[in-house]
Write a protein that holds these residues in place. Sequence first.
Motif, PDB file in Angstrom:
ATOM      1  N   LEU A 122       0.828  -1.208   0.000  1.00  0.00           N
ATOM      2  CA  LEU A 122       0.000   0.000   0.000  1.00  0.00           C
ATOM      3  C   LEU A 122       0.863   1.260   0.000  1.00  0.00           C
ATOM      4  N   ALA A 123       2.000   1.204   0.708  1.00  0.00           N
ATOM      5  CA  ALA A 123       2.911   2.353   0.695  1.00  0.00           C
ATOM      6  C   ALA A 123       3.457   2.612  -0.713  1.00  0.00           C
ATOM      7  N   ARG A 124       3.627   1.539  -1.506  1.00  0.00           N
ATOM      8  CA  ARG A 124       4.091   1.700  -2.889  1.00  0.00           C
ATOM      9  C   ARG A 124       2.963   2.122  -3.827  1.00  0.00           C
ATOM     10  N   HIS A 125       1.742   1.762  -3.476  1.00  0.00           N
ATOM     11  CA  HIS A 125       0.585   2.065  -4.326  1.00  0.00           C
ATOM     12  C   HIS A 125      -0.525   2.689  -3.479  1.00  0.00           C
ATOM     13  N   PRO A 126      -0.314   3.902  -2.967  1.00  0.00           N
ATOM     14  CA  PRO A 126      -1.306   4.505  -2.068  1.00  0.00           C
ATOM     15  C   PRO A 126      -2.657   4.759  -2.735  1.00  0.00           C
ATOM     16  N   GLU A 127      -2.684   4.712  -4.053  1.00  0.00           N
ATOM     17  CA  GLU A 127      -3.952   4.920  -4.757  1.00  0.00           C
ATOM     18  C   GLU A 127      -4.845   3.679  -4.739  1.00  0.00           C
ATOM     19  N   SER A 128      -4.312   2.533  -4.305  1.00  0.00           N
ATOM     20  CA  SER A 128      -5.078   1.293  -4.314  1.00  0.00           C
ATOM     21  C   SER A 128      -6.261   1.366  -3.354  1.00  0.00           C
ATOM     22  N   LEU A 129      -7.409   0.870  -3.826  1.00  0.00           N
ATOM     23  CA  LEU A 129      -8.609   0.828  -2.998  1.00  0.00           C
ATOM     24  C   LEU A 129      -8.763  -0.505  -2.261  1.00  0.00           C
ATOM     25  N   THR A 130      -7.877  -1.468  -2.551  1.00  0.00           N
ATOM     26  CA  THR A 130      -8.060  -2.804  -1.977  1.00  0.00           C
ATOM     27  C   THR A 130      -6.919  -3.259  -1.081  1.00  0.00           C
ATOM     28  N   LEU A 131      -5.726  -2.716  -1.245  1.00  0.00           N
ATOM     29  CA  LEU A 131      -4.588  -3.188  -0.460  1.00  0.00           C
ATOM     30  C   LEU A 131      -4.744  -2.890   1.032  1.00  0.00           C
ATOM     31  N   GLY A 132      -5.508  -1.880   1.359  1.00  0.00           N
ATOM     32  CA  GLY A 132      -5.683  -1.531   2.775  1.00  0.00           C
ATOM     33  C   GLY A 132      -7.106  -1.630   3.250  1.00  0.00           C
ATOM     34  N   ASP A 133      -7.940  -2.420   2.543  1.00  0.00           N
ATOM     35  CA  ASP A 133      -9.363  -2.391   2.869  1.00  0.00           C
ATOM     36  C   ASP A 133      -9.736  -3.176   4.113  1.00  0.00           C
ATOM     37  N   PHE A 134      -8.869  -4.077   4.595  1.00  0.00           N
ATOM     38  CA  PHE A 134      -9.224  -4.832   5.796  1.00  0.00           C
ATOM     39  C   PHE A 134      -7.982  -5.203   6.574  1.00  0.00           C
ATOM     40  N   ARG A 135      -8.076  -5.061   7.883  1.00  0.00           N
ATOM     41  CA  ARG A 135      -7.056  -5.555   8.800  1.00  0.00           C
ATOM     42  C   ARG A 135      -7.767  -6.225   9.968  1.00  0.00           C
ATOM     43  N   ALA A 136      -7.291  -7.371  10.371  1.00  0.00           N
ATOM     44  CA  ALA A 136      -7.899  -8.091  11.491  1.00  0.00           C
ATOM     45  C   ALA A 136      -7.666  -7.320  12.793  1.00  0.00           C
ATOM     46  N   PRO A 137      -8.542  -7.464  13.782  1.00  0.00           N
ATOM     47  CA  PRO A 137      -8.339  -6.807  15.080  1.00  0.00           C
ATOM     48  C   PRO A 137      -7.001  -7.216  15.702  1.00  0.00           C
ATOM     49  N   ASP A 138      -6.392  -6.290  16.408  1.00  0.00           N
ATOM     50  CA  ASP A 138      -5.075  -6.549  17.007  1.00  0.00           C
ATOM     51  C   ASP A 138      -5.086  -7.770  17.920  1.00  0.00           C
TER      52      ASP A 138
END
Length: 576
Positions: free
Chosen positions: A394-410
Amino acid sequence: MSTTLALPSRAVPSRADALLFRTKTTVLRGLRGLRETLDGTRAAHHGAGGVLAEAPVVATVRSPLWTGLAGEKDRALTAGKVQNLRVALRGIDGVEVPAGAVFSFWRQVGRATRRRGFVAGRELREGCLVSSVGGGLCQLSNALYEAALQAGFEIVERHAHSRVVPGSRAQAGRDATVFWNYVDLRFRSPRPFRIEARMTADALELVLRSGVPGVLDRLGEPAAPDGRGDAHDCTSCGQTSCRLNNPDTALTRHLPTAWLLDAATPEFAALFAERATRRDALVLPTRLFGGPRYGWARGRCGAEASADLAALRRSLALRRAPQGAALQARILEADDRLAASHARRLSHLHTHLVVSQNLLPHLWRLGALQGRSFEVLMERLPLDVLQAQLDEALARHPESLTLGDFRAPDAVVAAERAALDAAARLITAHRGIAALFPGRTQLLDWAAAAPLASRRGGRAILLPASALGRKGVHALRAAITGLDIEVLVQGGAVEHAGFWGNRPVRRLMPGEAPAELAAVVLPAIVEHQPRALLRALAAGIPVIATAACGLGERDGLTVVPADDPAALRAAIAAVL
């Protein structure tokens, strides 16, 4: 768990003794409750907290769970003890006690009953080790007493065992017996403190956190050994005239395993069919629907249970879920429910487990893995590694709508990491996953795949996935610019409308099979199930993929770095 009521060292308990014992305990329990009500000494129940999670460690105690097993009955009773500790730790682990407040063993643990999940373990009663529901809890009270002494806490109440179990803390006078509710262990500190208690596969581990350790109060000094006689064990004491005599049988070599499973990939299904025995138990989502997805071999295990309701609920929830983050969140919730259903079907006698990875963090948080050894069927990267790789992309492709769409709870991520660190072995066919755990992984061969219907030829390349960032489509878009090729995309999802611009890209219709393919290309950042690549190789079609696809070295496979358009372009040009 034991009492301080004892017969002479060689007396044989009779039914009259047992009736007298029950009468005495009933009276003593009533008197204890009455006294605490009248004089206001009833201890408070303390809840778990996180305020002292980083406080200094003032005491650590570790004691083995499995010692010198004599036979099958001994092992069963020890497994019962471990189950009783597993239940008791729910009221102990993470508890934070205010300054000056009294910690009471029984106020935290509660009464040991079958209804609450306690089972038969070995209890010291009237000088003998007998089978009793809740037996074995004294290992926890002993550890708490030892830790309180180390930390310099004031011992408010402590009782010694009536007999000495060889090798136990009682031989050094550092034991603390408990018996509901009138024989308790109580202590306090002028500073607030936190208790952390857990079990590994072979030990009980207890930690106290607080401020600087205090000076031992005279009440906190351990008692000296007092010459108490040894306890008699009903499985081995040889008192054949005793009604409680229960001679043991020889240990068997194979320990029963419980398989807590979800989807049956070809590799894991073959492993199960090879390893499972009639002494094992299988817990799977369902046999009623799902077809090959839950196609674990029948008849391998002597016991089988399914979580049909949880599986049906998951199926309905995922069918209605949109794609992306909402879908991933629902999958996580459904896995949590399925893991809880599987855990309820476990017997305490199953001391070794084989667990599907998606259930792992939830079973860990439930405490179902404590005191057991277990192996993990690894289908994907660990959550912490997976999310770190997506963050980098995501840092390389900040325009992506899917690379950062979900992260599991800590909490889920941390639970999976802790469980993976504790696992006896990790099992996978994915070379990238195996590389993360050198020396701890059983590496399986990928199952043979049916060849693609296409033949090698032409100038079309196939992307056997949706056009999403984690499948490497940013690198692919840059790599094909200006090349005289056609890109065929198998999946329906896409980063965003217009992602491909005017490049020659076409989505395949459902069921469409190209007659010819120059190559199958998957420059994935994340790929856990490279089935399409295996099918292409089986058909003799060149494959270009990243190491993230987990195939290892193979004829016909070209491995390129992830997110490297130049290397990908060169590889595509070479196969053309």
